[in-house]
Design a protein around this motif. Structure first.
Motif, PDB file in Angstrom:
ATOM      1  N   GLY A 162       0.811  -1.203   0.000  1.00  0.00           N
ATOM      2  CA  GLY A 162       0.000   0.000   0.000  1.00  0.00           C
ATOM      3  C   GLY A 162       0.848   1.257   0.000  1.00  0.00           C
ATOM      4  N   GLY A 163       1.944   1.250   0.751  1.00  0.00           N
ATOM      5  CA  GLY A 163       2.801   2.421   0.826  1.00  0.00           C
ATOM      6  C   GLY A 163       3.453   2.773  -0.491  1.00  0.00           C
ATOM      7  N   TYR A 164       4.082   1.794  -1.136  1.00  0.00           N
ATOM      8  CA  TYR A 164       4.776   2.177  -2.370  1.00  0.00           C
ATOM      9  C   TYR A 164       3.820   2.303  -3.558  1.00  0.00           C
ATOM     10  CZ  TYR A 164       5.420  -2.860  -3.625  1.00  0.00           C
ATOM     11  OH  TYR A 164       5.242  -4.194  -3.933  1.00  0.00           O
ATOM     12  N   LEU A 165       2.645   1.668  -3.506  1.00  0.00           N
ATOM     13  CA  LEU A 165       1.658   1.909  -4.560  1.00  0.00           C
ATOM     14  C   LEU A 165       1.086   3.329  -4.455  1.00  0.00           C
ATOM     15  CD1 LEU A 165      -0.398  -1.399  -4.903  1.00  0.00           C
ATOM     16  CD2 LEU A 165       1.339  -0.477  -6.445  1.00  0.00           C
ATOM     17  N   LEU A 166       0.852   3.804  -3.232  1.00  0.00           N
ATOM     18  CA  LEU A 166       0.392   5.178  -3.061  1.00  0.00           C
ATOM     19  C   LEU A 166       1.413   6.157  -3.637  1.00  0.00           C
ATOM     20  CD1 LEU A 166      -1.514   7.332  -1.756  1.00  0.00           C
ATOM     21  CD2 LEU A 166       0.012   7.215   0.240  1.00  0.00           C
ATOM     22  N   ALA A 167       2.681   5.959  -3.295  1.00  0.00           N
ATOM     23  CA  ALA A 167       3.722   6.850  -3.799  1.00  0.00           C
ATOM     24  C   ALA A 167       3.817   6.771  -5.320  1.00  0.00           C
ATOM     25  CB  ALA A 167       5.058   6.495  -3.162  1.00  0.00           C
ATOM     26  N   SER A 168       3.700   5.567  -5.870  1.00  0.00           N
ATOM     27  CA  SER A 168       3.758   5.410  -7.324  1.00  0.00           C
ATOM     28  C   SER A 168       2.597   6.143  -7.989  1.00  0.00           C
ATOM     29  CB  SER A 168       3.714   3.922  -7.690  1.00  0.00           C
ATOM     30  OG  SER A 168       4.791   3.224  -7.095  1.00  0.00           O
ATOM     31  N   LEU A 169       1.403   6.039  -7.404  1.00  0.00           N
ATOM     32  CA  LEU A 169       0.234   6.731  -7.950  1.00  0.00           C
ATOM     33  C   LEU A 169       0.433   8.244  -7.924  1.00  0.00           C
ATOM     34  CD1 LEU A 169      -2.686   6.649  -9.001  1.00  0.00           C
ATOM     35  CD2 LEU A 169      -3.441   6.613  -6.609  1.00  0.00           C
ATOM     36  N   THR A 191       0.183  11.548   2.634  1.00  0.00           N
ATOM     37  CA  THR A 191       0.726  10.230   2.951  1.00  0.00           C
ATOM     38  C   THR A 191       0.468   9.866   4.405  1.00  0.00           C
ATOM     39  OG1 THR A 191       2.459  10.417   1.262  1.00  0.00           O
ATOM     40  CG2 THR A 191       2.861   8.882   3.078  1.00  0.00           C
ATOM     41  N   ALA A 192       0.607  10.836   5.302  1.00  0.00           N
ATOM     42  CA  ALA A 192       0.368  10.573   6.725  1.00  0.00           C
ATOM     43  C   ALA A 192      -1.079  10.168   6.977  1.00  0.00           C
ATOM     44  CB  ALA A 192       0.733  11.804   7.548  1.00  0.00           C
ATOM     45  N   VAL A 193      -2.008  10.863   6.342  1.00  0.00           N
ATOM     46  CA  VAL A 193      -3.423  10.508   6.501  1.00  0.00           C
ATOM     47  C   VAL A 193      -3.675   9.096   5.973  1.00  0.00           C
ATOM     48  CG1 VAL A 193      -5.768  11.063   5.767  1.00  0.00           C
ATOM     49  CG2 VAL A 193      -4.192  12.912   6.420  1.00  0.00           C
ATOM     50  N   TYR A 194      -3.138   8.813   4.791  1.00  0.00           N
ATOM     51  CA  TYR A 194      -3.312   7.479   4.212  1.00  0.00           C
ATOM     52  C   TYR A 194      -2.703   6.418   5.127  1.00  0.00           C
ATOM     53  CZ  TYR A 194      -2.781   3.515   1.044  1.00  0.00           C
ATOM     54  OH  TYR A 194      -2.816   2.266   0.477  1.00  0.00           O
ATOM     55  N   ALA A 195      -1.522   6.706   5.698  1.00  0.00           N
ATOM     56  CA  ALA A 195      -0.842   5.730   6.548  1.00  0.00           C
ATOM     57  C   ALA A 195      -1.664   5.400   7.781  1.00  0.00           C
ATOM     58  CB  ALA A 195       0.534   6.264   6.951  1.00  0.00           C
ATOM     59  N   VAL A 196      -2.267   6.420   8.385  1.00  0.00           N
ATOM     60  CA  VAL A 196      -3.111   6.178   9.563  1.00  0.00           C
ATOM     61  C   VAL A 196      -4.306   5.296   9.197  1.00  0.00           C
ATOM     62  CG1 VAL A 196      -4.630   7.274  11.250  1.00  0.00           C
ATOM     63  CG2 VAL A 196      -2.390   8.268  10.753  1.00  0.00           C
ATOM     64  N   VAL A 228       3.752   2.182   6.837  1.00  0.00           N
ATOM     65  CA  VAL A 228       3.214   2.666   5.567  1.00  0.00           C
ATOM     66  C   VAL A 228       3.758   4.052   5.250  1.00  0.00           C
ATOM     67  CG1 VAL A 228       1.113   3.351   4.349  1.00  0.00           C
ATOM     68  CG2 VAL A 228       1.125   1.256   5.724  1.00  0.00           C
ATOM     69  N   PHE A 229       3.794   4.918   6.251  1.00  0.00           N
ATOM     70  CA  PHE A 229       4.329   6.261   6.010  1.00  0.00           C
ATOM     71  C   PHE A 229       5.789   6.191   5.572  1.00  0.00           C
ATOM     72  CE2 PHE A 229       6.556  10.095   7.280  1.00  0.00           C
ATOM     73  CZ  PHE A 229       5.782  11.079   6.686  1.00  0.00           C
ATOM     74  N   GLY A 230       6.590   5.386   6.264  1.00  0.00           N
ATOM     75  CA  GLY A 230       8.002   5.285   5.906  1.00  0.00           C
ATOM     76  C   GLY A 230       8.215   4.732   4.512  1.00  0.00           C
ATOM     77  N   THR A 231       7.465   3.704   4.157  1.00  0.00           N
ATOM     78  CA  THR A 231       7.598   3.115   2.825  1.00  0.00           C
ATOM     79  C   THR A 231       7.216   4.115   1.745  1.00  0.00           C
ATOM     80  OG1 THR A 231       7.024   0.953   3.758  1.00  0.00           O
ATOM     81  CG2 THR A 231       6.922   1.180   1.368  1.00  0.00           C
ATOM     82  N   ALA A 232       6.086   4.788   1.934  1.00  0.00           N
ATOM     83  CA  ALA A 232       5.629   5.755   0.941  1.00  0.00           C
ATOM     84  C   ALA A 232       6.574   6.944   0.852  1.00  0.00           C
ATOM     85  CB  ALA A 232       4.213   6.222   1.287  1.00  0.00           C
ATOM     86  N   ALA A 313      11.404   6.363   7.878  1.00  0.00           N
ATOM     87  CA  ALA A 313      10.357   7.360   7.675  1.00  0.00           C
ATOM     88  C   ALA A 313      10.934   8.772   7.672  1.00  0.00           C
ATOM     89  CB  ALA A 313       9.288   7.224   8.761  1.00  0.00           C
ATOM     90  N   ALA A 314      11.805   9.060   8.640  1.00  0.00           N
ATOM     91  CA  ALA A 314      12.405  10.393   8.712  1.00  0.00           C
ATOM     92  C   ALA A 314      13.285  10.663   7.502  1.00  0.00           C
ATOM     93  CB  ALA A 314      13.210  10.523  10.007  1.00  0.00           C
ATOM     94  N   ALA A 315      14.079   9.658   7.104  1.00  0.00           N
ATOM     95  CA  ALA A 315      14.955   9.839   5.943  1.00  0.00           C
ATOM     96  C   ALA A 315      14.136  10.092   4.682  1.00  0.00           C
ATOM     97  CB  ALA A 315      15.839   8.611   5.768  1.00  0.00           C
ATOM     98  N   GLY A 316      13.043   9.358   4.509  1.00  0.00           N
ATOM     99  CA  GLY A 316      12.201   9.567   3.342  1.00  0.00           C
ATOM    100  C   GLY A 316      11.620  10.966   3.306  1.00  0.00           C
TER     101      GLY A 316
END
Length: 336
Positions: A162-169, A191-196, A228-232, A313-316
């Motif tokens: 879900g995280g990297y698909l959101l970012a890809s979208l 991204t934060a809202v989606y992650a929650v 999810v937040f970190g991945t995205a 997450a912080a690095a991203g």
């Protein structure tokens, strides 16, 4: 009059950018095969940390078994051995009874069914060689709806996808690099809202819906949100610097390297050294360990997995913001 130029479509389809992307896809596919088959084709116990209650000579024999399946730490009694397992300092314990003919092996299938089975095979071999019997006790068993403690791994994989698909979208719909820092911050907020919401959905599925990991709803929710937040965020950062290639790099890290090293199907002491070394430092492995620590070990040893996920997450987030202020260099995009 319509006048088609012969071969124009073919030349467009074979542009340098397209060729580079196709080669990249092929390399990711081959990497997938090498990583999964390399990690899983011959699982065997290697240095599994085990507490041992036994005379010194017997403990030394266990530590020197052919192939080095165990890494032995001598402890005083069964209570200390159990504590090491539940505190995540050991994966099992061998208790020898010098006055009787039956030894006891303590395992924790909540940390992974294949590892517990591997310890049982090693323990049975040791007991047989000494002409003794072996009693196996599972002191932290996986749940009745959590076969082989696999739910944690598949939950983490679902969150990661879900995280990297959101970012890809986001990259496809709005461009891989935010045009200014404000837009980068807006992507992070979304991204934060989606992650929650994603963390909440995963916790609902494994707790009240399927009862696979019951009783830890809030903790799992927030672990999922962080993951999810970190991945995205990392995928968004890779896109900001590498364009569409960043999506492939994210798949390479989180899936090609992360999945086989995460301790899902086979735990870290059953896979080759490379995967064992990298697994706990990738969000896939850190997340899997975090979920198992929460569900089966009362949160012991949870600090390191949470720190790993927080750092990613912080690095991203930082790199995405840096990418949003970076000047676009000519020639970085790959035209399709």
């Amino acid at each position: 009059m319509y006048n088609a130029t012969p071969g124009a479509g073919g030349r467009s389809a074979l542009s340098p950018g397209t060729f580079v992307l196709v080669v990249g896809v092929l390399l990711v596919q081959l990497g997938f095969l090498v990583s999964y088959i390399g990690a899983f084709h011959h699982p065997r116990p290697q240095g599994i940390p085990v507490a041992v209650v036994a005379p010194a000579q017997a403990a030394e024999r266990l530590d020197r078994l052919p192939g080095d399946p165990l890494s032995v730490t001598a402890v005083e009694d069964e209570r200390a051995a159990r504590a090491r397992i539940l505190d995540r300092k050991a994966e099992g314990a061998y208790l020898m009874d010098p006055r009787g003919g039956t030894d006891t092996l303590l395992v924790a299938s909540g940390a992974g069914g294949p590892q517990a089975k591997a310890l049982r095979r090693v323990g049975e071999g040791v007991a047989d060689d000494q002409g003794r019997r072996l009693k196996v006790v599972d002191i932290a068993p996986s749940g009745p709806q959590d076969y082989e403690s696999l739910t944690a791994f598949y939950l983490i994989v679902g969150w990661l996808v879900g995280g990297y698909l959101l970012a890809s979208l986001m990259g496809v719909a709005a461009g891989t690099r935010p045009a200014r820092p404000g837009l980068g911050a807006l992507r992070l907020a979304g991204t934060a809202v989606y992650a929650v919401l994603s963390g909440l959905g995963g916790a609902i599925v494994v707790d009240p819906v399927l009862h696979a990991l019951p009783g830890h709803f809030l903790a799992l929710w927030w672990v999922g949100a962080l993951l999810v937040f970190g991945t995205a965020a990392c995928t968004l950062a890779l896109e900001a610097f590498l364009g569409v290639v960043g999506i492939g790099v994210a798949v390479l890290v989180f899936v090609v390297l992360g999945n086989p090293s995460a301790g899902g199907a086979f735990q870290r002491h059953l896979i080759p050294p490379f995967w064992r070394a990298v697994g706990e430092w990738i969000p896939t492995g850190a997340g899997t360990s975090a979920v198992r620590d929460i569900v089966y070990f009362s949160g012991h040893a949870l600090g390191t997995p949470l720190l790993v996920m927080a750092v990613w997450a912080a690095a991203g987030a930082v790199l995405l913001m840096a990418g949003s202020v970076r000047r676009r260099e000519p020639g970085l995009s790959l035209p399709l």
